[in-house]
Structure formats: structure tokens, C-alpha cells
Design an enzyme around this catalytic site. Structure first.
Site, PDB file in Angstrom:
ATOM      1  N   THR A  35      64.423  93.661  60.481  1.00  0.00           N
ATOM      2  CA  THR A  35      65.186  92.832  59.545  1.00  0.00           C
ATOM      3  C   THR A  35      65.371  93.660  58.274  1.00  0.00           C
ATOM      4  OG1 THR A  35      65.232  90.710  58.372  1.00  0.00           O
ATOM      5  CG2 THR A  35      63.071  91.743  58.646  1.00  0.00           C
ATOM      6  N   THR A  36      66.144  93.151  57.318  1.00  0.00           N
ATOM      7  CA  THR A  36      66.382  93.907  56.089  1.00  0.00           C
ATOM      8  C   THR A  36      65.039  94.204  55.421  1.00  0.00           C
ATOM      9  OG1 THR A  36      68.354  92.546  55.904  1.00  0.00           O
ATOM     10  CG2 THR A  36      67.828  93.955  54.037  1.00  0.00           C
ATOM     11  N   HIS A  94      64.058  86.243  51.188  1.00  0.00           N
ATOM     12  CA  HIS A  94      63.401  87.089  52.181  1.00  0.00           C
ATOM     13  C   HIS A  94      61.916  86.739  52.237  1.00  0.00           C
ATOM     14  CE1 HIS A  94      64.042  90.347  55.057  1.00  0.00           C
ATOM     15  NE2 HIS A  94      62.727  90.446  54.969  1.00  0.00           N
ATOM     16  N   GLY A  95      61.524  86.163  53.345  1.00  0.00           N
ATOM     17  CA  GLY A  95      60.117  85.852  53.571  1.00  0.00           C
ATOM     18  C   GLY A  95      59.636  84.574  52.896  1.00  0.00           C
ATOM     19  N   GLY A 100      65.823  81.789  55.953  1.00  0.00           N
ATOM     20  CA  GLY A 100      66.213  81.676  57.354  1.00  0.00           C
ATOM     21  C   GLY A 100      65.057  81.475  58.305  1.00  0.00           C
ATOM     22  N   HIS A 101      64.230  82.508  58.429  1.00  0.00           N
ATOM     23  CA  HIS A 101      63.218  82.530  59.483  1.00  0.00           C
ATOM     24  C   HIS A 101      62.296  81.310  59.443  1.00  0.00           C
ATOM     25  CE1 HIS A 101      59.589  84.014  61.609  1.00  0.00           C
ATOM     26  NE2 HIS A 101      60.502  84.527  62.411  1.00  0.00           N
ATOM     27  N   ARG A 161      75.724  92.206  61.077  1.00  0.00           N
ATOM     28  CA  ARG A 161      75.236  93.591  61.126  1.00  0.00           C
ATOM     29  C   ARG A 161      76.214  94.430  61.917  1.00  0.00           C
ATOM     30  NH1 ARG A 161      69.361  93.776  59.851  1.00  0.00           N
ATOM     31  NH2 ARG A 161      69.553  95.952  60.368  1.00  0.00           N
ATOM     32  N   GLU A 205      76.445  88.210  54.382  1.00  0.00           N
ATOM     33  CA  GLU A 205      75.615  89.400  54.106  1.00  0.00           C
ATOM     34  C   GLU A 205      76.207  90.563  54.884  1.00  0.00           C
ATOM     35  OE1 GLU A 205      71.523  88.994  55.090  1.00  0.00           O
ATOM     36  OE2 GLU A 205      71.250  87.281  53.781  1.00  0.00           O
ATOM     37  N   HIS A 245      74.391  87.195  58.318  1.00  0.00           N
ATOM     38  CA  HIS A 245      74.458  88.650  58.183  1.00  0.00           C
ATOM     39  C   HIS A 245      75.195  89.221  59.391  1.00  0.00           C
ATOM     40  CE1 HIS A 245      71.957  92.596  57.446  1.00  0.00           C
ATOM     41  NE2 HIS A 245      73.250  92.814  57.521  1.00  0.00           N
ATOM     42  N   ARG A 273      69.586  85.030  75.565  1.00  0.00           N
ATOM     43  CA  ARG A 273      69.979  84.595  76.906  1.00  0.00           C
ATOM     44  C   ARG A 273      71.433  84.944  77.243  1.00  0.00           C
ATOM     45  NH1 ARG A 273      67.920  80.850  80.642  1.00  0.00           N
ATOM     46  NH2 ARG A 273      65.979  81.764  79.905  1.00  0.00           N
ATOM     47  N   ASP A 299      71.059  83.432  60.953  1.00  0.00           N
ATOM     48  CA  ASP A 299      71.014  84.587  61.862  1.00  0.00           C
ATOM     49  C   ASP A 299      70.152  84.331  63.095  1.00  0.00           C
ATOM     50  OD1 ASP A 299      72.463  85.840  59.906  1.00  0.00           O
ATOM     51  OD2 ASP A 299      70.871  87.205  59.289  1.00  0.00           O
ATOM     52  N   HIS A 300      68.999  83.680  62.886  1.00  0.00           N
ATOM     53  CA  HIS A 300      68.073  83.552  64.004  1.00  0.00           C
ATOM     54  C   HIS A 300      68.459  82.459  65.000  1.00  0.00           C
ATOM     55  CE1 HIS A 300      65.913  86.829  62.541  1.00  0.00           C
ATOM     56  NE2 HIS A 300      65.484  86.224  61.448  1.00  0.00           N
ATOM     57  N   ASN A 352      70.058  80.617  56.031  1.00  0.00           N
ATOM     58  CA  ASN A 352      70.442  81.798  56.812  1.00  0.00           C
ATOM     59  C   ASN A 352      70.326  81.447  58.303  1.00  0.00           C
ATOM     60  OD1 ASN A 352      70.070  84.203  58.384  1.00  0.00           O
ATOM     61  ND2 ASN A 352      70.012  85.323  56.457  1.00  0.00           N
ATOM     62  N   ARG A 407      73.691  92.446  66.386  1.00  0.00           N
ATOM     63  CA  ARG A 407      72.544  92.105  67.242  1.00  0.00           C
ATOM     64  C   ARG A 407      72.313  90.594  67.308  1.00  0.00           C
ATOM     65  NH1 ARG A 407      67.630  94.195  63.450  1.00  0.00           N
ATOM     66  NH2 ARG A 407      68.674  96.165  63.773  1.00  0.00           N
ATOM     67  N   HIS A 408      72.726  89.874  66.268  1.00  0.00           N
ATOM     68  CA  HIS A 408      72.612  88.406  66.343  1.00  0.00           C
ATOM     69  C   HIS A 408      73.982  87.769  66.070  1.00  0.00           C
ATOM     70  CE1 HIS A 408      71.708  89.245  62.132  1.00  0.00           C
ATOM     71  NE2 HIS A 408      70.426  89.449  62.323  1.00  0.00           N
ATOM     72  N   GLU A 462      70.501  89.195  44.171  1.00  0.00           N
ATOM     73  CA  GLU A 462      69.538  88.447  44.979  1.00  0.00           C
ATOM     74  C   GLU A 462      68.244  89.249  44.936  1.00  0.00           C
ATOM     75  OE1 GLU A 462      70.605  86.714  48.791  1.00  0.00           O
ATOM     76  OE2 GLU A 462      68.548  86.969  49.516  1.00  0.00           O
TER      77      GLU A 462
HETATM   78  N1  PXP Z   1      68.278  87.346  51.958  1.00  0.00           N
HETATM   79  C1  PXP Z   1      68.619  88.511  52.551  1.00  0.00           C
HETATM   80  C2  PXP Z   1      69.454  89.468  51.791  1.00  0.00           C
HETATM   81  C3  PXP Z   1      68.222  88.800  53.866  1.00  0.00           C
HETATM   82  O1  PXP Z   1      68.577  89.966  54.431  1.00  0.00           O
HETATM   83  C4  PXP Z   1      67.449  87.848  54.571  1.00  0.00           C
HETATM   84  C5  PXP Z   1      67.006  88.128  55.963  1.00  0.00           C
HETATM   85  O2  PXP Z   1      68.068  88.313  56.791  1.00  0.00           O
HETATM   86  C6  PXP Z   1      67.135  86.638  53.925  1.00  0.00           C
HETATM   87  C7  PXP Z   1      67.535  86.432  52.605  1.00  0.00           C
HETATM   88  C8  PXP Z   1      66.361  85.564  54.609  1.00  0.00           C
HETATM   89  O3  PXP Z   1      65.088  86.008  54.911  1.00  0.00           O
HETATM   90  P1  PXP Z   1      64.132  85.142  55.820  1.00  0.00           P
HETATM   91  O4  PXP Z   1      64.764  85.053  57.179  1.00  0.00           O
HETATM   92  O5  PXP Z   1      62.856  85.899  55.802  1.00  0.00           O
HETATM   93  O6  PXP Z   1      64.024  83.774  55.177  1.00  0.00           O
END
Ligand code: PXP
Length: 246
Positions: free
Chosen positions: A106-107, A197-198, A220-221, A52, A76, A50, A18, A9-10, A7, A56-57, A157
Site C-alpha cells: 500500500t502507499t 492512512h492507518g 479505508g482498511h 494505481r 488518488e 486510488h 475472485r 480500494d479494498h 476509501n 491491482r484493485h 493530506e
Molecule cells: N490516504 C491515502 C493517500 C492512501 O494512500 C490511503 C491508503 O490507500 C489512505 C488514505 C487510507 O488508508 P487506510 O486504508 O489505511 O485507511
């Protein structure tokens, strides 16, 4: 054992910090499209982003650029008519339907599909008719798995936030049991199983060793954080190995 969806996004979050006013200026960095290219080169099976509603990102333009260069894109998005129309035109390989609230960081939770199957069914059918694999991001709850199947999704998922946030071993075990039951049921109903997620470098090994039928993990994160210390591609290669159960 699972493949890795990265992912990105970040990467966009950092650019927006910036260059919000002109994210496609020649000066703007880091570039999410380059992150996507390098992610695939490092072994990611899927690039996930994602889009959104508030952009935002990730920006709409990012998605168009990434679509042109990656082998497999997972978009997403919220279940909204304009997003469904956008996806049908873009034809990403996969769409993951997620709940979206403007005020959330975040979601926060999975989609609630209970009693909503008929509302989701036509939109999911439209996406599938465009050749897109449709995933519903849900909490690991058996009724939600059944509802995802009834709404016509190809895949679920499983939201792993409960597992990721559990600190005590007994709480982690309870979450693993929920994830396992949801994954077993999804598989028995013919649904592909993704999760995310996480998930982090610390908690993913145990998750993969214990939860069955995993096809793809979306992370992602943790990868973006690790990349600060070891570099983007090394961070991805490490996570590809962990997802594969190495
Ligand atoms: N899956 C979904 C559906 C998400 O919304 C996210 C966060 O955007 C992730 C996976 C990835 O989560 P993380 O950034 O915590 O790894």
C-alpha cells in the site's frame, strides 16, 4: 472534527481476488460502485479511490462508473502525465497526488516534494485549471508542507501512518506533536488539511481531538474490516461519528 472520506480500494481488492479475469462480468462482486453509493448514503462526505498504474484493485472502468454516481470523488493517483490527462478529462472533485511503487503493498510514505516544486507546479496548475482541488499526500514535516504550498497545491493530506503504528503512548504523543505542527503550518499557509492512512476505530478519536484544522479524514482498511462484522453502512456511520469527534 472532520468529515469522512471513505476509501473503497479494498472493496475492489476483494472482487479482484475472485474476478481478476473479468471484473465487470455480471457475476463479479462486490461492486465498488455500489460501495460508493452506499457510503454516501451512510454519511460519507467523499468517496476516495486510488487508480494505481497496475490497476491491482480499482480499475479505470470503476472510476468512470463511480464518477457518474457520487456527489464528491477524490481520485488518488501518481503524478504521471497520463494520469494527469485522465483526471483533467474525468474531472473528479479532488485529486490526491501520492507516490506509487509497484512492489509496495500500500502507499508507504508521503510524496517527497523537496526540491521538486518546479517539477510539480505545471501538472498541479493543469489539474486546478480543470476545476479540481489538488491535494499532496505528504509526511507531517514542515518543509514538505511549505513545498506543497510552493508547488501550488490547495491542500495537504497528512500521512498518519507514523501515528497509527506507534504503540507506546510517548511515541503516539511525538507523532501527534508532528501532526499538529504540520496542520498548524498548513492552515497558516492557506492550505486545507486532510489526513489519512492507518486510522482505525481505536486510534481516530484521539487524533481528531488533538490535531487542529482537520477538514477530511480518508479511511479505508479499518472500515472494510469492521464492515465484515457489522455491515458496510453501520461501519461507515460509526466512523462518520468518530471523525466528527462524537
Ligand atoms: N490516504 C491515502 C493517500 C492512501 O494512500 C490511503 C491508503 O490507500 C489512505 C488514505 C487510507 O488508508 P487506510 O486504508 O489505511 O485507511
Amino acid at each position: 472534527m472532520a468529515s469522512l472520506g471513505v476509501n473503497i480500494d479494498h472493496v475492489a481488492t476483494l472482487r479482484q481476488a475472485r474476478y481478476r479475469a473479468d471484473p465487470f462480468s455480471v457475476l463479479a462482486e462486490p461492486d465498488p460502485t455500489e460501495a460508493a453509493r452506499l457510503a454516501e448514503e451512510a454519511g460519507a462526505a467523499v468517496v476516495t479511490a486510488h487508480l494505481r498504474e497496475d490497476q491491482r484493485h480499482i480499475q479505470r472502468e470503476d472510476i468512470l462508473r463511480i464518477r457518474r454516481i457520487v456527489r464528491r470523488l477524490n481520485l488518488e493517483m501518481a503524478f504521471l502525465p497520463e494520469m494527469i490527462a485522465f483526471a483533467c478529462e474525468l474531472r473528479p472533485d479532488e485529486v490526491c497526488l501520492v507516490p506509487e511503487r509497484r512492489e509496495e503493498v500500500t502507499t508507504e510514505g508521503g510524496l517527497n516534494l523537496l526540491g521538486q516544486e518546479e517539477r510539480f507546479r505545471p501538472g498541479i496548475a493543469r489539474l486546478r485549471a480543470a476545476g479540481i482541488l489538488v491535494t499532496a499526500f505528504i509526511d507531517p514535516v514542515e518543509a514538505q508542507v511549505r513545498a506543497a504550498r510552493a508547488a501550488g497545491a490547495d491542500c495537504v493530506e497528512l500521512h498518519t501512518g507514523g501515528y497509527a503504528n506507534a504503540i507506546r503512548v510517548e511515541d503516539q504523543e511525538k507523532e501527534i506533536a508532528k501532526q499538529t505542527a504540520a496542520a498548524d503550518l498548513a492552515h497558516s499557509l492557506g492550505l486545507e488539511v486532510h489526513a489519512g492512512h492507518g486510522l482505525t476505530y481505536r486510534n481516530v478519536r484521539r487524533y481528531v481531538a488533538r490535531v487542529p484544522h482537520l477538514h477530511t479524514l480518508n479511511i479505508g482498511h479499518a472500515i472494510v474490516c469492521r464492515a465484515l462484522w457489522v455491515g458496510w453502512q453501520k461501519a461507515i456511520r460509526e466512523m462518520v461519528g468518530l471523525a466528527a469527534g462524537e
